[in-house]
Design a protein around this motif. Sequence first.
Motif, PDB file in Angstrom:
ATOM      1  N   PRO A   1      -5.064  -0.102  -7.915  1.00 34.59           N
ATOM      2  CA  PRO A   1      -4.866  -1.059  -6.656  1.00 34.59           C
ATOM      3  C   PRO A   1      -4.917  -1.971  -6.313  1.00 34.59           C
ATOM      4  CG  PRO A   1      -4.677   1.693  -6.358  1.00 34.59           C
ATOM      5  CD  PRO A   1      -5.586   0.773  -7.912  1.00 34.59           C
TER       6      PRO A   1
ATOM      7  N   CYS B   1      -0.533  -4.219  -7.643  1.00 38.77           N
ATOM      8  CA  CYS B   1      -2.406  -3.360  -8.453  1.00 38.77           C
ATOM      9  C   CYS B   1      -2.936  -5.281  -8.983  1.00 38.77           C
ATOM     10  CB  CYS B   1      -1.495  -3.367  -9.940  1.00 38.77           C
ATOM     11  SG  CYS B   1      -0.948  -1.383  -9.798  1.00 38.77           S
TER      12      CYS B   1
ATOM     13  N   GLN C   1       3.572  -0.424  -5.564  1.00 39.92           N
ATOM     14  CA  GLN C   1       3.210  -1.253  -5.548  1.00 39.92           C
ATOM     15  C   GLN C   1       2.530  -2.056  -5.506  1.00 39.92           C
ATOM     16  OE1 GLN C   1       2.473   2.936  -4.514  1.00 39.92           O
ATOM     17  NE2 GLN C   1       3.801   2.005  -2.834  1.00 39.92           N
TER      18      GLN C   1
ATOM     19  N   PRO D   1       2.130   2.644  -9.853  1.00 39.45           N
ATOM     20  CA  PRO D   1       1.891   0.920 -10.002  1.00 39.45           C
ATOM     21  C   PRO D   1       3.032   0.220 -10.446  1.00 39.45           C
ATOM     22  CG  PRO D   1       1.272   3.042 -11.476  1.00 39.45           C
ATOM     23  CD  PRO D   1       1.321   4.120 -10.310  1.00 39.45           C
TER      24      PRO D   1
ATOM     25  N   PHE E   1       0.482   6.508  -4.536  1.00 39.48           N
ATOM     26  CA  PHE E   1       0.037   4.952  -5.330  1.00 39.48           C
ATOM     27  C   PHE E   1       1.342   6.008  -6.089  1.00 39.48           C
ATOM     28  CE2 PHE E   1      -1.717   2.132  -8.410  1.00 39.48           C
ATOM     29  CZ  PHE E   1      -1.535   0.800  -7.927  1.00 39.48           C
TER      30      PHE E   1
ATOM     31  N   VAL F   1       0.878  -1.301   0.138  1.00 36.06           N
ATOM     32  CA  VAL F   1      -0.170  -0.110  -0.097  1.00 36.06           C
ATOM     33  C   VAL F   1       1.022   0.942   0.092  1.00 36.06           C
ATOM     34  CG1 VAL F   1      -1.850  -0.665   1.233  1.00 36.06           C
ATOM     35  CG2 VAL F   1      -0.370   0.124   2.447  1.00 36.06           C
TER      36      VAL F   1
ATOM     37  N   ILE G   1      -8.154   4.320  -2.923  1.00 36.40           N
ATOM     38  CA  ILE G   1      -6.996   3.595  -1.991  1.00 36.40           C
ATOM     39  C   ILE G   1      -6.807   3.371  -0.930  1.00 36.40           C
ATOM     40  CG2 ILE G   1      -4.697   3.338  -2.721  1.00 36.40           C
ATOM     41  CD1 ILE G   1      -5.104   5.806  -5.380  1.00 36.40           C
TER      42      ILE G   1
END
Length: 176
Positions: free
Chosen positions: A82, A22, A20, A17, A15, A8, A94
């Motif tokens: 996410p 997905c 973190q 990708p 965030f 997270v 998120i």
Amino acid sequence: MVRKSNLVPTSAKNFDPRKQLCRNNVIVYSDYLLVKMEWSKTIQFGNRKLELPLVKIKDSPLCPYNAYNRMCTLVPADVDDPAFLIPQAKGNKILCYSIFQKKLRDILEMCGLDSSKFSSHSFRRGGATWAFHSKDPSELIQFHGDWRSDAYKVYLEFDLHDKLSISRAMAEEIPI
């Protein structure tokens, strides 16, 4: 045993990708999940990929396979979103670290545990200890936790029974 930075973000605006998880980083097979990561604290430049299988745990309320599939059913999302989202009236939000940490502590308190003694890092520490006590090879523990060294060993916890067995084994080796 994954680092929180892979699970997270610290905030929704942070965030990334590439860093973190997905939804497309988690592949569902018939009896396991395959979690794929191309970035971590120890994989900064894409020099390798980390693939972690998470198997179904039959009849367990803590089964990651069932929990992930249930989450995806209850909180549908696009594959590029996410992995962990919170459903809201106006779309999904998120899940960021502060919310994750608060929910974890709330659940621990409901279980009658002192939540101040736990954090998301407890999963890394506890996972390494569990794997060690399960007699998993140290190389696999190191791999699964994405440690570049044997630093995970500082997390291992031993109960009195373990300490006594070492002491007794050493006592048997002393020449008389």
